[in-house]
Design a protein around this motif. Structure first.
Motif, short mmCIF file in Angstrom:
data_model
loop_
_atom_site.label_atom_id
_atom_site.label_comp_id
_atom_site.label_asym_id
_atom_site.label_seq_id
_atom_site.Cartn_x
_atom_site.Cartn_y
_atom_site.Cartn_z
N PRO A 203 0.71 -1.11 -0.06
CA PRO A 203 0.07 -0.11 0.00
C PRO A 203 0.82 1.17 0.11
N ASP A 204 2.05 1.30 0.65
CA ASP A 204 2.98 2.36 0.53
C ASP A 204 4.42 2.19 0.78
N SER A 205 4.99 3.04 0.47
CA SER A 205 6.71 2.88 0.47
C SER A 205 7.18 4.42 1.12
N VAL A 206 8.42 3.89 1.35
CA VAL A 206 9.21 5.29 1.78
C VAL A 206 9.02 6.39 0.62
N GLU A 207 9.25 6.07 -0.44
CA GLU A 207 9.27 7.04 -1.61
C GLU A 207 8.09 7.79 -1.74
N GLU A 208 6.67 6.93 -1.41
CA GLU A 208 5.38 7.52 -1.53
C GLU A 208 5.14 8.59 -0.37
N LEU A 209 5.41 7.92 0.90
CA LEU A 209 5.03 8.56 2.08
C LEU A 209 5.86 10.22 2.07
N ILE A 210 7.04 10.13 1.64
CA ILE A 210 7.86 11.14 1.46
C ILE A 210 7.34 12.17 0.29
N GLY A 211 7.16 11.40 -0.74
CA GLY A 211 6.88 12.06 -2.11
C GLY A 211 5.80 12.58 -2.32
N ARG A 212 4.42 12.08 -1.70
CA ARG A 212 3.22 12.75 -1.84
C ARG A 212 3.05 14.09 -1.53
N PRO A 213 3.54 14.50 -0.25
CA PRO A 213 3.54 15.97 0.11
C PRO A 213 4.50 16.88 -0.62
N MET A 214 5.74 16.17 -1.25
CA MET A 214 6.44 17.03 -2.06
C MET A 214 5.88 17.19 -3.43
N ILE A 215 5.20 16.23 -3.98
CA ILE A 215 4.53 16.59 -5.13
C ILE A 215 3.49 17.68 -5.06
N ALA A 216 2.74 17.67 -4.09
CA ALA A 216 1.80 18.65 -3.64
C ALA A 216 2.46 19.95 -3.78
N ALA A 217 3.52 20.14 -2.92
CA ALA A 217 4.33 21.42 -2.70
C ALA A 217 4.77 22.06 -3.81
N PHE A 218 5.36 21.15 -4.81
CA PHE A 218 5.96 21.64 -6.09
C PHE A 218 5.01 21.31 -7.23
N ASP A 219 3.86 20.98 -7.09
CA ASP A 219 2.84 20.77 -8.28
C ASP A 219 3.46 20.18 -9.31
N ALA A 220 4.33 18.53 -8.90
CA ALA A 220 4.98 18.08 -9.82
C ALA A 220 4.09 16.86 -10.21
N GLU A 221 4.57 15.99 -11.25
CA GLU A 221 4.01 14.97 -11.75
C GLU A 221 4.45 13.69 -11.22
N ASN A 222 5.54 13.73 -10.51
CA ASN A 222 6.01 12.36 -9.69
C ASN A 222 7.12 12.76 -8.93
N ALA A 223 7.57 12.02 -7.94
CA ALA A 223 8.57 12.01 -7.11
C ALA A 223 9.53 10.65 -7.11
N VAL A 224 10.42 10.56 -7.19
CA VAL A 224 11.40 9.50 -7.39
C VAL A 224 12.60 9.65 -6.38
N LEU A 225 12.61 8.49 -5.54
CA LEU A 225 13.56 8.63 -4.27
C LEU A 225 14.74 7.70 -4.98
N HIS A 226 15.93 8.52 -4.74
CA HIS A 226 17.26 7.66 -4.93
C HIS A 226 18.12 7.65 -3.51
N GLY A 227 18.13 6.31 -3.01
CA GLY A 227 18.81 6.21 -1.86
C GLY A 227 20.08 5.76 -1.95
N ALA A 228 20.91 5.83 -0.53
CA ALA A 228 22.26 5.30 -0.52
C ALA A 228 22.03 4.01 -0.17
N GLY A 229 21.58 3.14 -0.97
CA GLY A 229 21.27 1.81 -0.66
C GLY A 229 20.08 1.59 -0.23
N ARG A 230 19.60 0.34 0.41
CA ARG A 230 18.25 0.19 0.71
C ARG A 230 18.16 -0.85 1.81
N GLU A 231 17.38 -0.78 2.95
CA GLU A 231 16.99 -1.62 3.89
C GLU A 231 15.87 -2.78 3.36
#
Length: 411
Positions: A203-231
């Motif tokens: 249902p959710d991911s770190v990318e989406e939990l951080i990205g959704r409010p950022m998409i709204a703030a920037f009126d962006a089409e999408n948000a893509v997370l680039h991480g230093a590795g992954r857990e």
């Protein structure tokens, strides 16, 4: 061939505007616009050939079909297309019809011209200057906020909005959340009864939990997370957090206060994910983040079959401290990773106490060290392992990442 001979030959092809005539010698006599250079060459040709001065006829230029007379019209259309988009810098690009490109290239080849400037380059520059005046913004060749594409054949204007990058660290407090969006394994993102027609495996991911409010703030089409590795999905990310860069795709707003944005993200994802935003970044930051081989510190809870004294456990851990571990790709990830043997070092490993009948162990390992298999041995695919040294089955029941130590210069 002398200059005047080349000018005379060019004029014989057909009616040509001053812009296009000047462009054929565009890299000579710096300081002149191509239209000025073309006008001067036309007059010089008339003087050289002792011809009476003649005003250009109304026929459209056989090279550009009169496009340079429409620079202001193109600029007005471009400025209209940019309305409602926040930007400071811009760049204009042009799609030139094949016939126009072939026409000027034929002249270059026929007359062996060494100093021409392509039609595309002048159109980009002239319309770019006009758009900058109309919008009050600045042209930037290297890193523009927006790129305006003129399609001369289709008579259309397209705006490409370059992404925004934000650097920071995130903590993940809840187990069971993947780092990035996963398409449903069954329908591959199309939507089906298995995924409740969401197209998502989780249902959710770190990318989406951080990205959704950022998409709204920037009126962006999408948000893509680039991480230093992954857990792992069942691991938490605690401590100082994992470095990441969020890429906001096609943002129509760019003027956002990052301190306020951090508060909004943390309020939106409360008790699940938290962020600390450190500043603006760029694509080079992403490349540096991805290429950096970070050491990681883990706190794991381990269950061991049979009785083990603290001294026995400490002695076994001492044998792993500083050891180079040979790990064949674990069974749990073999469906998506190449089957090969990797060597990784255990930098440090310590006993950290007990919880009920399980043991806390703190591990610092090189990037790419599989921690669960370091404990279990993965059926002999990882050697040495804690299970092998103790002669007892051992397994990780919970895992928290406590520190991701990188050397990249974006934090």
């Amino acid at each position: 061939m002398e200059l005047m001979e080349k000018v005379s030959s060019i004029l014989e092809y057909g009616e040509i505007c001053d812009h296009c005539l000047g462009r054929f010698f565009g890299k000579r006599s710096h300081g002149l616009a191509n239209a000025e250079r073309g006008r001067a060459l036309r007059v010089a040709h008339e003087l050289h050939a002792d011809l009476p001065h003649a005003e250009p006829v109304s026929e459209a230029c056989w090279i550009c079909s009169g496009e340079f007379e429409r620079v202001d019209a193109w600029a007005a259309r471009a400025a209209g297309a940019l309305a409602g988009i926040e930007f400071d810098t811009l760049l204009v690009g042009t799609k030139v019809p094949p016939l126009m490109a072939e026409s000027e290239e034929m002249v270059w080849s026929d007359l062996s011209l060494r100093d021409p400037e392509p039609l595309k380059a002048e159109m980009n520059r002239e319309v770019g200057k006009a758009v900058a005046v109309k919008t009050g913004k600045t042209a930037d060749i290297s890193r523009p906020d927006v790129v305006v594409i003129l399609d001369l054949a289709a008579e259309t204007v397209e705006v490409q909005i370059n992404p925004i990058f934000i650097a920071g660290r995130y903590q993940k407090y809840e187990r069971g959340i993947p780092q990035t969006h996963w398409d449903c394994r069954l329908c591959r993102g199309k939507g089906c009864p298995e995924c409740d027609f969401t197209g998502k495996q989780y249902p959710d991911s770190v990318e989406e939990l951080i990205g959704r409010p950022m998409i709204a703030a920037f009126d962006a089409e999408n948000a893509v997370l680039h991480g230093a590795g992954r857990e792992d999905i069942d691991a938490r990310m605690l401590g100082t957090g994992r470095p990441f860069v969020m890429e906001l795709v096609s943002p129509r707003r760019r003027c956002v206060d990052l301190a306020e944005l951090e508060e909004i993200v943390n309020a939106s994802a409360r008790d699940r994910v938290g962020v600390t935003l450190s500043g603006w970044a760029d694509r080079r930051t992403v490349q540096s983040l991805k290429s950096d081989k970070a050491h990681k510190k883990y706190r794991i809870l381990v269950e061991i079959d049979g009785s083990v004294s603290q001294d026995e456990l400490r002695t076994a851990l001492d044998q792993l401290k500083g050891a180079t571990i040979r790990q064949r790709t674990p069974k749990r990830v073999s469906h998506r990773r190449a089957d090969k043997v990797r060597e990784r070092r255990v930098i440090d490993i310590e006993y950290g106490g007990t919880q009920d009948d399980a043991y806390f162990i703190d591990v610092v390992g090189e990037a790419g060290l599989y921690i669960k298999e370091l404990i279990s041995g993965d059926g002999g695919r990882t050697r040495p392992s804690l299970s092998e040294i103790l002669g007892k089955d051992a397994r990780v029941t919970s895992l928290d990442v406590m520190l991701v130590e990188t050397g990249y210069q974006g934090e």
